[in-house]
Design a protein around this motif. Structure first.
Motif, PDB file in Angstrom:
ATOM      1  N   UNK A   1      -6.349  -2.199  -1.713  1.00 27.98           N
ATOM      2  CA  UNK A   1      -6.376  -2.211  -3.182  1.00 27.98           C
ATOM      3  C   UNK A   1      -5.761  -0.928  -3.743  1.00 27.98           C
ATOM      4  N   UNK A   2      -6.062   0.212  -3.123  1.00 27.30           N
ATOM      5  CA  UNK A   2      -5.446   1.465  -3.570  1.00 27.30           C
ATOM      6  C   UNK A   2      -3.930   1.424  -3.375  1.00 27.30           C
ATOM      7  N   UNK A   3      -3.506   0.901  -2.228  1.00 25.79           N
ATOM      8  CA  UNK A   3      -2.060   0.873  -1.943  1.00 25.79           C
ATOM      9  C   UNK A   3      -1.318  -0.063  -2.884  1.00 25.79           C
ATOM     10  N   UNK A   4      -1.970  -1.143  -3.310  1.00 27.68           N
ATOM     11  CA  UNK A   4      -1.311  -2.088  -4.231  1.00 27.68           C
ATOM     12  C   UNK A   4      -0.955  -1.388  -5.536  1.00 27.68           C
ATOM     13  N   UNK A   5      -1.922  -0.627  -6.079  1.00 24.36           N
ATOM     14  CA  UNK A   5      -1.653   0.075  -7.340  1.00 24.36           C
ATOM     15  C   UNK A   5      -0.561   1.130  -7.144  1.00 24.36           C
TER      16      UNK A   5
ATOM     17  N   UNK B   1      -3.956  -8.204   5.034  1.00 24.42           N
ATOM     18  CA  UNK B   1      -4.069  -7.689   3.672  1.00 24.42           C
ATOM     19  C   UNK B   1      -2.813  -6.957   3.206  1.00 24.42           C
ATOM     20  N   UNK B   2      -2.013  -6.488   4.141  1.00 24.08           N
ATOM     21  CA  UNK B   2      -0.820  -5.724   3.770  1.00 24.08           C
ATOM     22  C   UNK B   2       0.452  -6.559   3.782  1.00 24.08           C
TER      23      UNK B   2
ATOM     24  N   UNK C   1      -4.000 -11.171  -4.122  1.00 21.34           N
ATOM     25  CA  UNK C   1      -4.786 -10.448  -3.120  1.00 21.34           C
ATOM     26  C   UNK C   1      -6.168 -11.081  -2.957  1.00 21.34           C
ATOM     27  N   UNK C   2      -6.828 -11.428  -4.064  1.00 21.81           N
ATOM     28  CA  UNK C   2      -8.156 -12.040  -3.989  1.00 21.81           C
ATOM     29  C   UNK C   2      -8.094 -13.448  -3.421  1.00 21.81           C
ATOM     30  N   UNK C   3      -7.038 -14.195  -3.755  1.00 22.32           N
ATOM     31  CA  UNK C   3      -6.904 -15.543  -3.199  1.00 22.32           C
ATOM     32  C   UNK C   3      -6.762 -15.500  -1.681  1.00 22.32           C
ATOM     33  N   UNK C   4      -6.008 -14.534  -1.194  1.00 24.12           N
ATOM     34  CA  UNK C   4      -5.855 -14.401   0.262  1.00 24.12           C
ATOM     35  C   UNK C   4      -7.185 -14.026   0.913  1.00 24.12           C
ATOM     36  N   UNK C   5      -7.879 -13.084   0.291  1.00 26.36           N
ATOM     37  CA  UNK C   5      -9.174 -12.685   0.840  1.00 26.36           C
ATOM     38  C   UNK C   5     -10.135 -13.869   0.854  1.00 26.36           C
TER      39      UNK C   5
ATOM     40  N   UNK D   1      -6.713  -4.747  13.393  1.00 26.19           N
ATOM     41  CA  UNK D   1      -5.265  -4.948  13.241  1.00 26.19           C
ATOM     42  C   UNK D   1      -4.973  -6.218  12.449  1.00 26.19           C
ATOM     43  N   UNK D   2      -5.743  -7.274  12.740  1.00 26.23           N
ATOM     44  CA  UNK D   2      -5.534  -8.528  12.002  1.00 26.23           C
ATOM     45  C   UNK D   2      -5.818  -8.330  10.511  1.00 26.23           C
ATOM     46  N   UNK D   3      -6.937  -7.652  10.200  1.00 29.68           N
ATOM     47  CA  UNK D   3      -7.283  -7.431   8.786  1.00 29.68           C
ATOM     48  C   UNK D   3      -6.207  -6.610   8.086  1.00 29.68           C
ATOM     49  N   UNK D   4      -5.690  -5.597   8.791  1.00 32.62           N
ATOM     50  CA  UNK D   4      -4.645  -4.758   8.195  1.00 32.62           C
ATOM     51  C   UNK D   4      -3.376  -5.563   7.942  1.00 32.62           C
TER      52      UNK D   4
END
Length: 975
Positions: free
Chosen positions: A409-413, A366-367, A461-465, A360-363
């Protein structure tokens, strides 16, 4: 097996002839068992086992002991209440569900095998052989005299008459077979008229049995007679023994009374104080144990409370501490028999909760909306989850984060495409449903803005990761550092323990011998280990506590054993964490996990690149990217290069998928770029009439920019009020170049190649190859058109004039001037291992110089054929100058007029020197043919006048006045 109710270990007299029996006091029988020491007790050490519970010589006659107990074992074994008769008596206490388990062998008793008796057997075997040998050699001793032996033999002979069945140990008439053997039924049957005979047989049987009885009685009487002396002696001694026992009993009774009085006066009070002290300490221990049990009883509610606030690490620490207390301090407590398994199930539940919480935290992390905020989401919560997962050895939790990265990544596009399409009115989302089809309906600016938006979102997105994975990796590295420091500390302590081994050995010896350490060491000589032991003994439960609330040693031991040593550390985000010592992870596992987390960051970059490649390929269908013009493709290339560099800077590693896709598209772009310009150059050459063209101002600016060191196309300036007029010549570094329009456009094309290399560095080698091919094509095609006279058919020129040749040579010289500049431009952008490709420019330069030399030779050849034609008809006669020389001077003037404005003065002089050499050669040959010699004769004078006319006209031409013609070479040298 039950003992008699009247038996007692100590007799007491009720009459003079009876045995002494102990008085039975019902009130004292059921008194609580109190431990009293022996007459000479040992020094108390605080151990309850030292107060002996064995029968005391002092008070045993007044109290009930375990020796008064009577056990009816058959009654215990045959309990009618048991449902299972085959069960043992343990089921009476623990119920019918009791299961007998195998007893774990003791750690203190060695396992005895046959090997332990091997040495004994080796030693005893020879002795046994000697014993057997002596036994066979020596006959048994004759302990009876001959008379007794004779009597024994006679008795034995009489006893042999008795049937063996009567001598059997299992003889019983109840057995039918035994009864039939002793009393046959045939002796008692009265049927068949045989009564008299049967009566006689019965009488005979009775007499036989009586005879057997007499034999046995005689032998018994004989045996009694043999032992009569011993029997009467025993009967006589019995009375003496009774008198002796009576006196002894009275003495023992008197002694016990005296000792009992001494015990009451001198020992009972002191022992009672010790016993009460021990009881008090035991009560304190029981109280502390009950408090500990109450605390353990609250474990499950506390764990539930911690889980409600997502304190997984605290819950796991509490479970671990509770399990350790159950195994050490509360082992065997019946009420907690199921708590351990419940805690294990609760721990498994926490594992699932932590994995679900981490997912849940990862979701959520990232979202989040992709803005410029790169802060970590709930860093304390993340650190707590990572510590809990490490504590439970769930080392594959990073895979959950990796799966969420792919989905996000798919959802971002998808989200970027949906947002962009919603702003474009030309695309009807109800008609065009698929995202790929919607993307293909966009024009380049719309698609380019969408790609830019995707790249910006991927960068955030990459900076957050990276921020999240750095926090996770820092936690792992902190645990690894803690393990290393703990190992170093253990090594240090182990070295110190070697130094103190001597003192430990002495202390252990003194303790084993029963001495006090203070007796062996002086107060000042007490070693540190002994001092610690003494201080612990002074604070032990044997010493009297100050109050009833004081904590005894067991509780302190429990607290110290259950508590874990913790170290405080701070994460890069400033979150303070406590690292406990129960992280049972090896340095290899932690190091591998840290590497996997770092690899996950690289995978994130690869995922973004892969998704970008798929987005790029979706639009590349139908040749969309190949149809882009140079500016559009350069903008696309710069955008992709910028994104690639950003991802490399963020993740620290190159990802090749997007770079490979860019290279593939760049190769296609280069092919199309080159084919378009080669086709354009071919069309220009096919339509070129090889006349001098005017140079527009923009081309002069283009050349000037190259002279300033910038090989790039100048930006188009806004149209001025006064347009600059085109010039006749192209000025390059102070030199004038007369060119054709094709060469001007070729220079622009060359600069486009160079600028494309600057914009797209990855295509440098391909562009170098294509540019070399273009320059070679221009050289070969111009040679075919001018020197090869191909322009006559292609363009429709009537003839190739000297002016065309000179103009072609000057154009080639202009290209040769720029080849070193182009070479340096490419050399600065090539890798050292690619410098070998620069040889193409050397070959091209050589080809151009050869071409220029061929044009010069062609110009000389034209005049040479003219000289040959005119001078072959030359005759030495008046008038002077002759018509031949006038015609030659006229043609020379035309040649000079054609090339002087096109070629530099130095090249013009060199060309006319070569033409003059050809002229002198043909004139010399003709004079030799006419036999005209330099003898000062009339013919010599006429020739001299013609030559002077030729010389004067040639030197009168512009730029040739200082030309050294050396006309004396036309005469044959005299030998």
């Amino acid at each position: 097996m039950a003992s008699s109710h009247s038996s007692s270990p100590v007799p007491q007299s009720n009459s003079s002839d009876a045995f002494f029996k102990k008085e039975k006091d019902v009130t004292k029988r059921f008194r609580p068992v109190q431990s009293l020491p022996d007459v000479c007790p040992k020094e108390p050490t605080g151990n309850p086992s030292n107060l002996c519970d064995s029968p005391s010589l002092v008070v045993d006659q007044h109290r009930w002991t375990i020796y008064h107990s009577k056990v009816n074992l058959p009654a215990a074994l045959n309990d009618p209440r048991l449902a299972k008769r085959e069960s043992d008596f343990f089921t009476k206490t623990w119920g019918v569900d009791f299961v007998d388990t195998e007893v774990t062998p003791s750690f203190y008793l060695p396992q005895i095998t046959k090997e332990h008796f091997a040495l004994y057997q080796q030693e005893i075997a020879p002795r046994e052989k000697v014993h057997e040998r002596c036994k066979n050699i020596s006959p048994p001793k004759d302990t009876f005299d001959r008379t007794l032996l004779h009597t024994y033999d006679k008795s034995r002979t009489d006893l042999e008459q008795v049937p063996k069945i009567f001598m059997k140990p299992d003889f019983a008439l109840e057995d039918s077979l035994t009864f039939n053997a002793v009393l046959p039924w045939s002796h008692f049957s009265t049927a068949g008229g045989k009564g008299n005979r049967d009566a006689a047989s019965s009488k005979l049987l009775q007499e036989k049995l009586s005879h057997y009885l007499d034999i046995v009685e005689v032998n018994i009487a004989h045996q009694i007679s043999l032992r009569s002396e011993a029997f009467f002696h025993a009967m006589t001694s019995q009375h003496e023994l009774q008198d002796y026992l009576r006196k002894t009993s009275q003495a023992v009774k008197l002694l016990r009374e005296k000792i009992s009085k001494i015990d009451k006066v001198m020992c009972e009070g002191s022992l009672r104080v010790l016993r009460l002290t021990l009881t008090r300490n035991n009560c304190i221990k029981a109280y502390n144990k009950l408090k500990l049990m109450a605390t353990v009883h609250q474990t499950q509610p506390t764990v539930q409370l911690l889980l409600s606030t997502s304190e997984f690490v605290g819950a796991l620490d509490l479970i671990a501490t509770t399990q350790e207390v159950l195994q050490q301090e509360l082992q065997g407590i019946h009420s907690f028999r199921h708590l351990g398994s419940q805690l294990c199930e609760l721990e498994k539940l926490i594992d699932k909760m932590m994995i679900a919480e981490f997912s849940t935290y990862a979701r959520n992390d990232l979202n989040r909306p992709l803005e410029d905020d790169c802060q970590i989401l709930e860093e304390e919560r993340l650190v707590s989850l990572v510590f809990g997962l490490l504590k439970q050895r769930k080392l594959n939790f990073y895979e959950i984060y990796g799966d969420e990265m792919i989905i996000t990544a798919k959802n971002i596009i998808k989200q970027c495409v949906v947002n962009t399409v919603s702003q474009i009115e030309e695309i009807d989302t109800e008609v065009v449903v698929k995202l790929a089809d919607q993307i293909r309906m966009m024009n380049f600016p719309q698609w380019f803005d969408l790609l830019k938006d995707i790249f910006s979102k991927f960068t955030i997105f990459l900076k957050r990761i990276k921020a999240t994975l750095n926090t996770i990796r820092s936690v792992v590295l902190l645990v690894l550092d803690k393990n290393q420091r703990t190992r170093d500390l253990e090594d240090t302590l182990q070295k110190n323990s070697v130094k103190d081994s001597t003192v430990d050995t002495e202390v252990a010896y003194l303790t084993h011998e029963g001495m006090f350490i203070s007796d062996a060491f002086g107060e000042g000589d007490l070693p540190p280990v002994a001092a610690d032991t003494t201080s612990q003994r002074n604070t032990s439960p044997n010493s009297e506590p100050c109050s009833s609330d004081s904590v005894s040693e067991p509780e302190c031991t429990t607290d110290s054993s259950s508590s874990k040593e913790q170290t405080s550390s701070v994460t890069p985000g400033g979150v303070e964490i406590m690292i406990s010592d129960d992280m049972k992870l090896t340095e290899l596992e932690l190091g591998r996990l840290a590497n996997n987390i770092q690899e996950l960051l690289y995978n994130a970059s690869d995922i973004c690149h892969d998704r970008s490649v798929k987005f790029l390929m979706a639009r590349a269908k139908g040749g969309f990217l190949e149809k882009l013009n140079s500016n559009e493709f350069v903008a696309l290339s710069r955008l992709m290069e910028g994104f690639i560099l950003d991802t490399e800077q963020i993740c620290g590693r190159k990802s090749m998928s997007l770079r490979g896709a860019l290279q593939s598209q760049a190769n296609k772009f280069v092919n199309r770029f080159h084919e378009e310009r080669k086709t354009k150059l071919s069309l220009l050459l096919d339509n070129e009439r090889w006349k001098q063209a005017e140079v527009p101002a923009e081309f002069q600016d283009l050349v000037d920019s190259v002279s300033d060191g910038r090989i790039s196309l100048p930006e188009k300036k806004p149209t001025a009020t006064e347009e600059r007029k085109p010039t006749e010549f192209l000025i390059v570094e102070g030199q004038k170049y007369a060119t054709v329009g094709t060469v001007l456009l070729l220079i622009r094309i060359i600069l486009e190649y160079c600028q494309c290399v600057d914009n797209i560095p990855s295509i440098t080698t391909d562009m170098l190859t294509r540019l070399s091919d273009l320059l070679k094509y221009f050289n070969s095609r111009s040679c075919q058109l001018v020197l090869g006279a191909g322009a006559l058919q292609v363009v429709g020129l009537k003839t190739i004039t000297t002016k065309n040749l000179a103009l072609s040579s000057r154009c080639l010289q202009l290209i040769v001037h720029y080849i070193p500049i182009i070479r340096a431009h490419f050399e600065a952008r090539l890798q050292p291992k690619q410098f070998s490709m620069l040889r193409h420019f050397d070959h091209i330069t050589k080809d151009y110089h050869d071409h220029i030399a061929e044009i010069s030779a062609k110009l000389v050849a034209i005049m040479d054929s003219l000289f040959d034609k005119l001078l072959s008809k030359y005759e030495v006669k008046a008038p002077v100058p002759s018509a031949c020389f006038r015609n030659i001077c006229k043609q020379m003037a035309k040649m000079h007029e054609a090339i002087y404005d096109l070629l530099p003065e130095e090249q013009t002089q060199m060309l006319f020197l070569r033409i003059n050499a050809s002229y002198k050669l043909h004139l010399k040959r003709q004079l030799a043919h006419l036999n005209v010699v330099n003898d000062g004769g009339p013919q010599n004078g006429l020739v001299t006048s013609d030559v002077a006319f030729y010389t004067g006209n040639l030197q009168a031409l512009k730029g040739l006045n200082n030309l050294d013609l050396n006309m004396a070479e036309i005469w044959e040298q005299k030998r």
